[in-house]
Design a protein around this motif. Structure first.
Motif, mmCIF file in Angstrom:
data_model
loop_
_atom_site.group_PDB
_atom_site.id
_atom_site.type_symbol
_atom_site.label_atom_id
_atom_site.label_comp_id
_atom_site.label_asym_id
_atom_site.label_seq_id
_atom_site.Cartn_x
_atom_site.Cartn_y
_atom_site.Cartn_z
ATOM 1 N N GLY A 1 0.792 -1.186 -0.116
ATOM 2 C CA GLY A 1 -0.321 -0.058 -0.050
ATOM 3 C C GLY A 1 1.180 1.034 -0.061
ATOM 4 N N GLY A 2 0.371 1.840 0.985
ATOM 5 C CA GLY A 2 1.442 3.237 1.041
ATOM 6 C C GLY A 2 0.280 4.601 1.312
ATOM 7 N N CYS B 1 -2.741 5.055 -1.650
ATOM 8 C CA CYS B 1 -3.072 3.811 -2.218
ATOM 9 C C CYS B 1 -4.805 4.264 -1.129
ATOM 10 N N ASP C 1 1.026 -3.220 11.954
ATOM 11 C CA ASP C 1 -0.117 -2.896 10.521
ATOM 12 C C ASP C 1 -1.366 -3.960 10.672
ATOM 13 N N VAL D 1 -6.043 -3.062 10.257
ATOM 14 C CA VAL D 1 -7.184 -1.441 9.895
ATOM 15 C C VAL D 1 -8.343 -1.747 10.673
ATOM 16 N N ARG E 1 -12.606 2.502 9.273
ATOM 17 C CA ARG E 1 -12.236 4.164 9.805
ATOM 18 C C ARG E 1 -13.122 4.480 10.179
ATOM 19 N N HIS F 1 -1.646 5.763 7.586
ATOM 20 C CA HIS F 1 -2.416 6.044 6.792
ATOM 21 C C HIS F 1 -4.153 6.043 7.551
ATOM 22 N N GLY G 1 -6.794 7.935 6.877
ATOM 23 C CA GLY G 1 -8.245 7.678 6.079
ATOM 24 C C GLY G 1 -8.273 6.373 5.120
ATOM 25 N N ASP G 2 -7.141 5.095 5.205
ATOM 26 C CA ASP G 2 -7.676 3.826 5.096
ATOM 27 C C ASP G 2 -8.040 3.159 6.760
ATOM 28 N N ASN H 1 -5.661 2.400 8.593
ATOM 29 C CA ASN H 1 -4.893 1.589 8.527
ATOM 30 C C ASN H 1 -3.401 2.188 9.303
ATOM 31 N N GLY I 1 -2.578 -4.378 6.525
ATOM 32 C CA GLY I 1 -3.544 -3.808 6.284
ATOM 33 C C GLY I 1 -2.299 -3.158 4.861
ATOM 34 N N ASP J 1 -18.159 4.785 6.588
ATOM 35 C CA ASP J 1 -17.279 4.422 5.952
ATOM 36 C C ASP J 1 -16.841 3.986 4.854
ATOM 37 N N VAL K 1 -11.523 -1.215 4.118
ATOM 38 C CA VAL K 1 -10.918 -0.767 2.795
ATOM 39 C C VAL K 1 -10.035 -1.369 2.130
ATOM 40 N N LYS K 2 -8.398 -1.677 3.661
ATOM 41 C CA LYS K 2 -7.653 -2.330 2.823
ATOM 42 C C LYS K 2 -8.013 -3.727 3.694
ATOM 43 N N VAL L 1 -4.709 -7.236 3.780
ATOM 44 C CA VAL L 1 -3.494 -8.154 3.205
ATOM 45 C C VAL L 1 -3.631 -9.228 4.053
#
Lengths: 487, 313
Positions: free
Chosen positions: A162-163, A166, A352, A354, A357, A383, A385-386, A388, A426, B57, B135-136, B138
């Motif tokens: 990600g980053g 993203c 890390d 998630v 939000r 992050h 906004g995600d 994360n 995330g 969200d 939304v994210k 892995v």
């Protein structure tokens, strides 16, 4: 420093020497390494875990990767691919004396098609080098992990990286059109394609994020993103962490989709400011770095709305970068944050997870409470906004017993994230670090389905074995139990 | 109160319950070829209903039997939208199982990227979850991507979490006789650019003032909407569209410029698929559906041919 030895180093035997000789013949003697220092280096990644490599080799192209895989198979060895080793979850840590296949010498950008906005690259191309090479075309590669100066595109594919950017542009999977892979049986094929609807299942999508367990990417077709016509970068500072987190939720709930939405709490803001001199307010409890882009009218509207939402939640100031230099300075502080931590504590453990939000405020409160209970300092730069989260637990590894507290606190952070409707990772991946936490998120049936996918690609379990899925995930299948094991 | 997804799993039943196929709106029923006529295949329908619109969200949890139009209407109430193709009667599960985007793919992205979590009924008759509601994510293997476009041959979609987007404040089709490649270069992220060999259409979306500016930049008058699309679907590299059009093999066509989907009156030739990819398909199918009870006869590789062993991709 608190590293966990997983397996013992391999012994020089006749069989081992034959493996090394075959690799040297297929590649080149100077690109097959067995020195103790090198094997130690390639026995670890950026996590605290360490394993042991039988041999490290450095192929230059697809044929050499395929040869290395076939040689490993012939000698009954597993293999592990790695790029720069910036992974934080132990995904590239070799387990079981495998052949480590290092892709860093496969660092060529093979083809850039500006009209179709696609580039073929070798896996060892460094993320930021690709974006720099594209700058003159007004294009970039959107995924921008914090390690982008060092991490490779192949590693990004393995981890579905990600980053910050993203948030609006999507993670690596959305930017990979096709992957040429060496499958675990040594065959070479292409998954996906440059056309929009390649025939068959989305095996490309299944491969991205599989952490090297389905094969090795040897050429990658990445989608290139046009640079935005206009960009605005804002810094908002808040008297409380809650106010900043509520602003994040407020921005998303208002239907805004910033290009990036990053949050830093006071300890990390202070550390970053001392390091980067970005002009961050060191008396703020938290700051938000918001980047918006697009066409002028929509951009102006979004800047106004973000400022209004921030102020309604108690933002003390809303600073809009006046020019590119100021934008770069604001980002410099954020990107230097991890480096800055080294000035505060000798060691840190970066987490890390998630969360939705809408749950940021309560989960952050829990994170601070967990760290306090375990007597650890914590910094948050993430992050937002995600949703994360990236809590950094600070410690001095020389303190007796401290690693136990760090691990215990980390697991609690994972548990509260999942309890809030979140997920294990995330962008860092599962690797070894979170492998045994997978059952927190997935039922045995869910894990079994994932194990079937892995088995379809790698029936013998030779590609980066023991990663991602906990032992026993393939339930009810006695054939997958190694010979000699009692069940 | 029974969970509708669990009830769906019970309806699908264990392998002994025989072959099943999930039916949605039958709007793309022919994709993947006909069902095996020699096997009795029971039709099942995924449960319907929107479970939760998480507006703050920007996600939505919806059961697979819900129509795309019903979902779109519910999201419109909170000013949001989702990148699924809308056809009368089409269901969320159906369009995801087929995996084809609509003409807005250029701006909205492929449907596969909208999926965050899936719950599907496996060939064993059990409910499997993959991905996650955030939304994210892995965490583990990406079975969500595998399920999109799998035509119900690996599992039957029961419930999904999708990423939503803010609905554009303004949305406007323009059209005229201009060079499509030049128009694509001139505009910033149009939602669609279509071309039938003569006329070019563009869908401009965003802030009203930006849409106005882009329309002026395009130099094109308003159009009522996209043109009718010919029935057959080609997938080619975006630059290949012009060569194909010049060669005349498409018949009447509407090309999605910058994407590479071409809607044509002439069916596409069979695509070549690498033998190694075919083997991966066979192994995946055998592991996910060992008794071949999920949509027997149907295949994501229908309409393809085996590529010559040498020559590469």
């Amino acid at each position: 420093m608190g590293q966990t030895a997983l397996v013992s180093a391999s012994q020089p035997t006749v069989a081992h020497e034959a493996l090394v000789a075959d690799l040297a013949a297929a590649l080149a003697p100077d690109r097959v390494r067995t020195g103790a220092v090198e094997l130690d280096l390639y026995g670890r990644d950026a996590s605290v875990l360490r394993g042991s490599a039988a041999v490290a080799c450095f192929p230059l192209d697809t044929d050499e990767v395929a040869a290395a895989v076939r040689i490993a198979r012939r000698h009954g060895r597993p293999f592990v691919a790695r790029g720069s080793g910036t992974g934080l979850a132990g995904g590239a840590v070799p387990v079981g004396d495998p052949v480590v296949i290092v892709t860093t010498k496969m660092d060529r950008i093979l083809e850039v098609d500006v009209d179709e906005r696609v580039a073929w690259v070798q896996p060892g191309v460094v993320n930021l080098d690709l974006t720099r090479a594209l700058a003159r075309h007004g294009l970039h590669f959107a995924p921008d992990p914090s390690s982008q100066q060092a991490c490779t595109i192949g590693g990004n594919v393995a981890n579905n990286s990600g980053g910050p950017h993203c948030l609006a542009y999507g993670v690596t999977s959305a930017h990979v059109l096709a992957v040429e892979v060496v499958l675990p049986d040594g065959e070479v094929t292409v998954l996906g394609g440059l056309d929009p609807e390649p025939p068959g299942l989305d095996l490309r999508g299944a491969f991205v994020g599989s952490e090297g367990t389905l094969g090795i990417a040897t050429r990658i077709a990445v989608r290139l993103t046009p640079d935005p016509p206009a960009v605005a970068t804002l810094l908002l500072d808040f008297p409380t962490v809650e106010a900043a987190a509520e602003t994040v939720s407020g921005i998303i709930a208002d239907g805004l989709l910033p290009a990036a939405l990053e949050m830093m709490d006071q300890p990390i803001t202070r550390a970053a400011e001392e390091f980067a001199h970005a002009g961050y307010p060191t008396d703020a409890a938290a700051v938000l770095l918001v980047e918006l882009d697009g066409l002028p009218a929509g951009l102006a509207d979004a800047v106004e709305r973000v400022g209004r939402i921030g102020r309604s939640h108690g933002a003390r100031t809303v600073r809009v970068a006046a020019d590119d230099a100021e934008r770069a300075l604001l980002w410099k502080g954020r990107k230097a944050a991890f480096g800055a931590v080294a000035r505060v504590a000798p060691n840190y453990y970066l987490h890390d997870t998630v969360v939705p939000r809408t749950r940021l405020v309560e989960v952050l409160r829990e994170v601070y409470a967990i760290a306090e209970r375990h007597g650890l300092a914590v910094m948050n730069v993430f992050h937002a906004g995600d949703g994360n989260l990236h809590p950094l637990l600070l410690f001095d590894a020389r303190t007796p017993g401290v690693m136990d507290r760090v691990h215990a606190a980390g697991e609690e952070i994972v548990r509260v994230s999942i309890a809030a409707g979140g997920v294990l990772s995330g962008e860092h991946g599962i690797g070894l670090e979170k492998r045994d936490l997978m059952p927190l998120l997935f039922s045995p049936v869910d894990l079994d389905a994932q194990a079937r996918l892995r088995e379809a690609f790698d029936p013998d379990g030779v590609a980066n074995p023991t990663k991602v899925l906990p032992a026993g995930s393939r339930c009810g299948d006695l054939q997958s139990v190694p010979e000699g094991v009692w069940v | 109160m029974t969970d509708p997804v669990a009830a769906f799993a019970a309806e699908v039943g264990p392998p002994e319950a025989g072959a099943v196929v999930a039916v949605g709106g039958r709007t793309e029923w022919d994709v993947g070829g006909p069902l095996d006529p020699d096997v009795e295949v029971r039709e099942v329908r995924a449960p319907a209903g929107i479970v939760a619109v998480e507006a703050a969200d920007m996600t939505v949890r919806v059961r697979a039997g819900t129509t795309v139009d019903e979902l779109a209407a519910a999201l419109a109430e909170v000013g949001q939208a989702v990148a699924l193709p809308s056809r009368p009667g089409a269901t969320v599960g159906g369009v995801l199982a087929v995996g084809r985007s609509d003409v807005r793919r250029l701006g909205w992205g492929p449907v596969r990227d909208a999926v965050l979590q899936v719950r599907y009924v496996s060939a064993d008759g059990t409910v499997v979850a993959a991905g996650g509601p955030t939304v994210k994510n892995v965490s583990g293997f990406d079975l969500c991507r595998l399920m999109v476009g799998s035509l119900g041959t690996l599992g039957l979609l029961a419930e999904v979490v999708l990423r939503t987007r803010p609905a554009p404040a303004a949305s406007r089709w323009v059209a005229g006789e201009v060079d499509p490649a030049a128009l694509l270069r001139r505009l910033h992220r149009p939602s669609a650019v279509l071309w039938d060999g003569t006329t070019t259409w563009a869908l401009l979306e965003g802030h009203p003032a930006d849409v106005e500016d882009q329309a002026r930049l395009a130099g094109l008058p308003d159009a009522p909407g996209p043109p009718p699309l010919p029935p057959h679907r080609w997938s080619v590299r975006p630059a290949e569209v012009y060569r194909l059009a010049a060669a005349g093999g498409l018949g009447a066509f509407v090309a999605e410029v910058g994407v590479g989907v071409v809607h044509a009156s002439v069916p596409p030739p069979p695509r070549a698929v690498d033998p190694a990819v075919v083997r991966l398909h066979e192994r995946t199918k055998a592991l996910f559906d060992p008794t071949n009870r999920l949509a027997p006869g149907r295949s994501p590789l229908a309409g393809t041919r085996l590529a010559a062993a040498e020559g590469g991709g």
